[in-house]
Write an enzyme that holds these catalytic residues in place. Structure first.
Site, PDB file in Angstrom:
ATOM      1  CG  HIS A 154      -0.415   0.026   1.842  1.00  0.00           C
ATOM      2  ND1 HIS A 154       0.543  -0.548   3.253  1.00  0.00           N
ATOM      3  CD2 HIS A 154      -0.383   1.671   3.562  1.00  0.00           C
ATOM      4  CE1 HIS A 154       1.057   0.257   4.396  1.00  0.00           C
ATOM      5  NE2 HIS A 154       0.244   1.524   3.998  1.00  0.00           N
TER       6      HIS A 154
HETATM    7  C1  UD1 Z   1      -2.305   5.175   5.935  1.00  0.00           C
HETATM    8  C2  UD1 Z   1      -1.289   5.780   6.351  1.00  0.00           C
HETATM    9  C3  UD1 Z   1      -0.088   4.984   6.803  1.00  0.00           C
HETATM   10  C4  UD1 Z   1      -0.833   3.265   7.142  1.00  0.00           C
HETATM   11  C5  UD1 Z   1      -1.967   3.218   6.315  1.00  0.00           C
HETATM   12  C6  UD1 Z   1      -2.026   1.966   6.350  1.00  0.00           C
HETATM   13  C7  UD1 Z   1      -0.728   8.037   6.267  1.00  0.00           C
HETATM   14  C8  UD1 Z   1       0.247   9.118   5.610  1.00  0.00           C
HETATM   15  N1  UD1 Z   1      -0.662   6.682   6.317  1.00  0.00           N
HETATM   16  O1  UD1 Z   1      -1.964   5.093   4.549  1.00  0.00           O
HETATM   17  O2  UD1 Z   1       1.012   4.967   7.178  1.00  0.00           O
HETATM   18  O3  UD1 Z   1       0.527   2.501   6.896  1.00  0.00           O
HETATM   19  O4  UD1 Z   1      -2.731   4.441   6.532  1.00  0.00           O
HETATM   20  O5  UD1 Z   1      -3.537   1.680   6.195  1.00  0.00           O
HETATM   21  O6  UD1 Z   1      -1.074   9.167   7.319  1.00  0.00           O
HETATM   22  N2  UD1 Z   1      -9.360   4.112   1.487  1.00  0.00           N
HETATM   23  C9  UD1 Z   1     -10.641   3.542   1.871  1.00  0.00           C
HETATM   24  N3  UD1 Z   1     -10.994   2.935   3.343  1.00  0.00           N
HETATM   25  C10 UD1 Z   1     -11.127   3.717   3.886  1.00  0.00           C
HETATM   26  C11 UD1 Z   1      -9.410   3.912   4.357  1.00  0.00           C
HETATM   27  C12 UD1 Z   1      -8.872   4.555   2.929  1.00  0.00           C
HETATM   28  O7  UD1 Z   1     -11.186   3.221   0.874  1.00  0.00           O
HETATM   29  O8  UD1 Z   1     -11.484   3.237   5.045  1.00  0.00           O
HETATM   30  C13 UD1 Z   1      -8.595   4.545   0.517  1.00  0.00           C
HETATM   31  C14 UD1 Z   1      -9.295   6.315  -0.434  1.00  0.00           C
HETATM   32  O9  UD1 Z   1      -9.513   6.587  -1.185  1.00  0.00           O
HETATM   33  C15 UD1 Z   1      -8.190   7.238   0.445  1.00  0.00           C
HETATM   34  C16 UD1 Z   1      -7.044   6.413   0.429  1.00  0.00           C
HETATM   35  O10 UD1 Z   1      -7.504   4.680   0.619  1.00  0.00           O
HETATM   36  O11 UD1 Z   1      -7.647   7.822  -0.411  1.00  0.00           O
HETATM   37  C17 UD1 Z   1      -5.717   6.087   1.438  1.00  0.00           C
HETATM   38  O12 UD1 Z   1      -6.348   6.409   2.427  1.00  0.00           O
HETATM   39  P1  UD1 Z   1      -4.976   7.062   3.094  1.00  0.00           P
HETATM   40  O13 UD1 Z   1      -5.598   7.478   4.623  1.00  0.00           O
HETATM   41  O14 UD1 Z   1      -5.341   8.587   2.882  1.00  0.00           O
HETATM   42  O15 UD1 Z   1      -3.804   6.843   3.289  1.00  0.00           O
HETATM   43  P2  UD1 Z   1      -3.329   5.316   3.404  1.00  0.00           P
HETATM   44  O16 UD1 Z   1      -2.667   4.962   2.047  1.00  0.00           O
HETATM   45  O17 UD1 Z   1      -4.653   4.295   3.686  1.00  0.00           O
END
Ligand code: UD1
Length: 370
Positions: free
Chosen positions: A212
């Site tokens: 990821h």
């Molecule tokens: C975040 C953390 C990362 C951690 C990871 C675990 C930061 C900078 N990054 O990254 O350190 O290892 O979580 O998962 O805080 N999304 C969904 N459903 C959800 C959450 C996210 O669909 O419940 C999708 C959305 O499209 C979103 C993308 O995932 O834009 C990324 O989510 P985000 O919280 O921005 O960062 P992660 O890549 O999950």
């Protein structure tokens, strides 16, 4: 008159936070509400059933007292939303201290809101450094550590990193690893799940893959090259791949909606994933926490990154830094087949009692400050 309880506001936002906050809340509960009153703020950074709610159910985490519902967004927006919304909660009823875990955007935002209101901050899992500032988590770690009052570390290298950055030694406390508290508390329950049966797998007869990190999944060409090698591996050893939503979005955007030819699943809950890891022949990952969990389990781990902020998993554990070059992955995987499974190693302080040590220190200091 007996002392009023210490009020501790704890914060969790994203998937890797939930297994770290669980043992801390359980330890607060064990000490009783006349000693410590803990509240939980869920920032809502992760909000899907599979990324959030299942962890509360699997780990028996009490429902959050506040849910900020910030959701997804750019780094700036997500951080700013947490900062604004948590500030209102802190102002309405200032706690004695705020406790944050890990290195996600929610961690940084909550600590910043607290220190600006002169509320002391405890950072659990402090001092880890990848020395790669292109990782958003690295920025979150450096900034959170620089404004926290208690820096609770999981391994010795973390203390050295903090001292090098000029942190006063009395702020640093080596307490061990709360994530491993959760692993130890739940391993037997994980073994009772029918995970392997449901997925049609045999113990020792498959690999687990997680991906990821933006550095791996945000570039379509790179991701496609990685998937090509992984599909080759899958032809000799089934590769089970619970797909993170960020990765799924990236695949759909960059690769014409075609999931790779691996054994893909939705993201799994904590117990299913722990069971899956514990019986795997090898784990391939770009996660931070999984490097630690495989070390505690004695399962080989190939880390698909150029750096790790958790060097003890290489020095004492089962982790190998493979990088993101598909060719390096191919040869590292070949070598795995030629050596026997390792015996689990237990780095110092990864003994299931880290939360207890954290609470001892916090209560001692906060009661002393009254
Ligand atoms: C975040 C953390 C990362 C951690 C990871 C675990 C930061 C900078 N990054 O990254 O350190 O290892 O979580 O998962 O805080 N999304 C969904 N459903 C959800 C959450 C996210 O669909 O419940 C999708 C959305 O499209 C979103 C993308 O995932 O834009 C990324 O989510 P985000 O919280 O921005 O960062 P992660 O890549 O999950």
């Amino acid at each position: 008159m007996p002392d009023a309880p210490i009020r501790l506001l704890t914060v969790a936002g994203a998937r890797p936070n939930f297994m770290k906050i669980a043992p801390i809340l359980a330890e607060c509960e064990r000490r009783g509400s006349d000693c410590i009153e803990a509240t939980l703020v869920h920032t809502g950074q992760h909000y899907d059933e599979q990324m959030s709610a299942t962890f509360f159910a699997d780990l028996g985490i009490p429902l959050p007292d506040f849910n900020l519902g910030v959701g997804s967004g750019s780094h700036g927006r997500q951080t700013a939303e947490v900062l604004t919304r948590i500030e209102e909660i802190l102002e309405a009823a200032p706690p004695d201290a705020v406790l944050v875990v890990g290195d996600v955007n929610s961690t940084l935002a909550a600590s910043l809101a607290a220190v600006k209101l002169e509320i002391p901050v405890a950072h659990v899992e402090a001092g880890l450094r990848s020395f790669d500032r292109r990782m958003p988590e690295e920025i979150n770690r450096i900034l959170t550590d620089s404004i926290s009052d208690w820096l609770f570390t999981t391994e010795e290298a973390a203390e050295a990193n903090l001292l090098r950055e000029g942190v006063a030694p009395e702020r640093i406390h080596f307490v061990g690893n709360v994530m491993i508290d959760t692993l130890r508390a739940n391993l037997e329950r994980a073994h009772q799940q029918d995970t392997l049966e449901r997925l049609g797998l045999e113990a020792g007869g498959y690999a687990v893959l997680t991906l990821h990190r933006p550095s791996n999944v945000d570039d379509a060409a790179h991701l496609a090259a990685l998937f090509a090698v992984l599909e080759e591996i899958h032809a000799t050893l089934p590769v089970v791949f619970p797909v993170h939503p960020r990765t799924r979005a990236s695949i759909e955007a960059g690769l014409g909606g075609k999931l790779p030819d691996l054994h893909t699943t939705l993201p799994l809950g904590y117990l299913d994933f722990l069971e899956l890891m514990s019986k795997a022949r090898v784990v391939l990952t770009d996660s931070g926490g999984i490097q630690e969990e495989t070390t505690a389990l004695g399962v080989d781990c190939l880390t698909l990154r150029d750096s790790t902020e958790r060097p003890i998993t290489i020095e004492q554990g089962t982790n190998r830094l493979v990088g993101t070059d598909p060719e390096a992955l191919r040869s590292a995987f070949r070598e795995i087949g030629t050596h026997p499974r390792e015996t689990p190693s237990v780095p110092k302080g990864w003994d299931g009692r880290a939360a207890e040590r954290i609470l001892d220190i916090l209560l001692h200091d906060l009661k002393g400050a009254r």
